[in-house]
Every structure is written in C-alpha cells, then in structure tokens.
Design an enzyme around this catalytic site. Structure first.
Site, PDB file in Angstrom:
ATOM      1  N   ASP A 212      -4.728  12.443 -39.177  1.00 45.65           N
ATOM      2  CA  ASP A 212      -6.197  12.122 -39.123  1.00 45.65           C
ATOM      3  C   ASP A 212      -6.477  11.696 -37.640  1.00 45.65           C
ATOM      4  O   ASP A 212      -5.934  10.452 -37.349  1.00 45.65           O
ATOM      5  CB  ASP A 212      -6.656  11.184 -40.036  1.00 45.65           C
ATOM      6  CG  ASP A 212      -8.197  11.063 -40.210  1.00 45.65           C
ATOM      7  OD1 ASP A 212      -8.736  11.244 -39.106  1.00 45.65           O
ATOM      8  OD2 ASP A 212      -8.457  10.742 -41.184  1.00 45.65           O
TER       9      ASP A 212
ATOM     10  N   HIS B 164      -8.415  14.944 -40.994  1.00 52.40           N
ATOM     11  CA  HIS B 164      -9.507  13.952 -41.731  1.00 52.40           C
ATOM     12  C   HIS B 164     -10.287  14.770 -42.778  1.00 52.40           C
ATOM     13  O   HIS B 164     -10.734  13.976 -43.509  1.00 52.40           O
ATOM     14  CB  HIS B 164     -10.611  13.796 -40.483  1.00 52.40           C
ATOM     15  CG  HIS B 164     -11.575  12.764 -40.700  1.00 52.40           C
ATOM     16  ND1 HIS B 164     -11.451  11.632 -40.929  1.00 52.40           N
ATOM     17  CD2 HIS B 164     -13.029  12.781 -40.866  1.00 52.40           C
ATOM     18  CE1 HIS B 164     -12.423  10.735 -41.223  1.00 52.40           C
ATOM     19  NE2 HIS B 164     -13.223  11.331 -40.921  1.00 52.40           N
TER      20      HIS B 164
ATOM     21  N   SER C 206     -14.571   8.594 -45.558  1.00 44.65           N
ATOM     22  CA  SER C 206     -14.831   7.999 -44.029  1.00 44.65           C
ATOM     23  C   SER C 206     -15.915   7.077 -43.832  1.00 44.65           C
ATOM     24  O   SER C 206     -15.548   5.989 -44.360  1.00 44.65           O
ATOM     25  CB  SER C 206     -15.184   9.237 -43.206  1.00 44.65           C
ATOM     26  OG  SER C 206     -14.951   9.353 -41.744  1.00 44.65           O
TER      27      SER C 206
HETATM   28  C1  MLT Z   1     -16.573   5.140 -39.155  1.00 42.15           C
HETATM   29  O1  MLT Z   1     -17.290   5.019 -38.183  1.00 42.15           O
HETATM   30  O2  MLT Z   1     -16.986   4.610 -40.119  1.00 42.15           O
HETATM   31  C2  MLT Z   1     -15.330   5.952 -39.075  1.00 42.15           C
HETATM   32  O3  MLT Z   1     -14.757   6.030 -37.422  1.00 42.15           O
HETATM   33  C3  MLT Z   1     -15.249   7.158 -39.754  1.00 42.15           C
HETATM   34  C4  MLT Z   1     -16.371   7.997 -39.318  1.00 42.15           C
HETATM   35  O4  MLT Z   1     -16.571   8.319 -38.346  1.00 42.15           O
HETATM   36  O5  MLT Z   1     -17.190   8.431 -40.416  1.00 42.15           O
END
Ligand code: MLT
Length: 217
Positions: A158, A189, A108
């Site tokens: 996701d 997710h 992520s």
């Molecule tokens: C990010 O902010 O990098 C993406 O939306 C994924 C997350 O929330 O970690």
C-alpha cells in the site's frame, strides 16, 4: 439522500433481527452510497448507517482535514470525530436502532476516522472492520478498549498507508485491550475480493456475540 442530523447520509433498516448496525465510512473522494453494496455483502440484513464526510479536499469528501498525504490536521480530526459520534447517537434516536450494537466498517480515510472514534469515544463502537487504516493520532491517555473486536486488513504494498503505521495502530489498540486481528496481504491500497470474504466470515462470528446493554445489565 438525507441531509438532516448534520450529515448527508443513508440509513437502511436492518432485516435480520440481529440488531447490529454497520456504520459505513468511505475513503477520500467517496460518498455515502459507495460502500453500501460492500456493507450488504459483509453483513446481509444488518442495518446500515452511511454518512458522507463533511470535509471537502478540492471537492473530494473526507471525514477530517489533512495537511498533506498522511499528515492529519489534529484539531480538525478531534472536532470531526466528536461530530461523527454525536451524529451516530442522534441517528440511533431518530431511526430507533440499538446504539449498543454499532459496528464500524471503514476504508482508508473512513477507517482512520473509525480508529479515531474508537480512541476518543470508547464504548460507542462495539466492533470495527478497518480496511487500510493508519494511526489517526497518538492518544495521550490510553482508553479502555477491553475485548473490543477489531479486524484490520492491510496491504504490504500500500503506497498510501505505510505498513509500519498500520502496525502501530494495531499495537495502540491491542495495548488498550482491544482484541485485534491484523491481517496482511501482498496487495496495494484497493480492497480485494479475498479480504471482503475474510471480513464477512469475521463478522459472521463477531456480530452474534454482541450483546445489548440491557442484557449486560
Ligand atoms: C487519510 O488521509 O485518511 C489517509 O491518508 C487515507 C486516505 O487518503 O483516505
């Protein structure tokens, strides 16, 4: 817990003689400990370098700021990416691991900073496993990523990472020459057991192919 080198982090020396080091990058709200069991499962015996993201979003650690979900603070992203790259280089000196065999494993937000590192510091990472990644930024100059092995594991359901955005990242990397293996599943997710197994198999094939700088001449 070590906090020198500018990042709170964990380092575990390798035990398998492969010389590979996994740069482990957690998701939003994670910390340096969280993905160590995953990394040990993915590549038993590899060294592990796991920093904690330095940005705090209402107390949740991240690797760069965002303005809203999926909307990144570009300036901070660039700054933090360079900072992370410098940390990896300094850690290689301090711990004595082979800088030419660093493989990112990110989830992520950690996958997104890994993608940013690939685009801004081509050559620093020798391979990458990107779980639930999206485009960190659109590069103005296409880097040369010839032959860089990248495994991407994405979920069609996701809600955090729009599938077309993941596909766009795969296209950017492939257009730059990376050897992208993008795998879709009907999942959301959270990471699934099956994807971890696939990533383990992929690393089992990929890690032995990494040759050191000396061997390349
Ligand atoms: C990010 O902010 O990098 C993406 O939306 C994924 C997350 O929330 O970690």
């Amino acid at each position: 817990m070590m906090s020198d080198l500018g990042f709170v982090h964990r380092y575990l020396p390798g035990e398998d003689g492969s010389g590979a080091t996994l740069l482990v990058l957690h998701g939003t709200g994670g910390k340096e400990e969280d993905l160590i069991p995953l990394a040990q499962d993915l590549a038993p015996g590899a060294a592990i370098l796991s920093p904690r993201g330095k940005v705090s979003e209402y107390g949740a650690p991240r690797f760069f700021r965002r303005l809203a979900e999926g909307v990144f603070d570009h300036e901070d992203l660039l700054f933090r990416t360079h900072e992370l790259a410098e940390f990896v280089e300094a850690a290689a000196v301090q711990y004595g691991f082979d800088l030419s065999k660093v493989v990112a494993v990110g989830y992520s937000n950690g996958a997104n900073v890994a993608a940013s590192t690939i685009l801004l510091h081509p050559g620093l990472l020798r391979a990458a496993v990107l779980f639930r990644a999206m485009v960190p930024f659109e590069p103005e100059v296409t880097p040369d990523l010839s032959g860089l092995p990248v495994l991407m594991a994405a979920g069609r359901m996701d809600r955090m990472i729009p599938p077309d955005n993941t596909q766009r990242l795969a296209d950017i990397l492939a257009e730059a020459g990376a050897d992208v293996d993008l795998r879709w599943r009907d999942v959301g997710h959270p990471l699934t057991y099956e994807e971890v197994g696939e990533a383990r198999e992929w690393l089992t094939v990929t890690l032995p192919k990494l040759s050191g700088v000396q061997e390349n001449g």
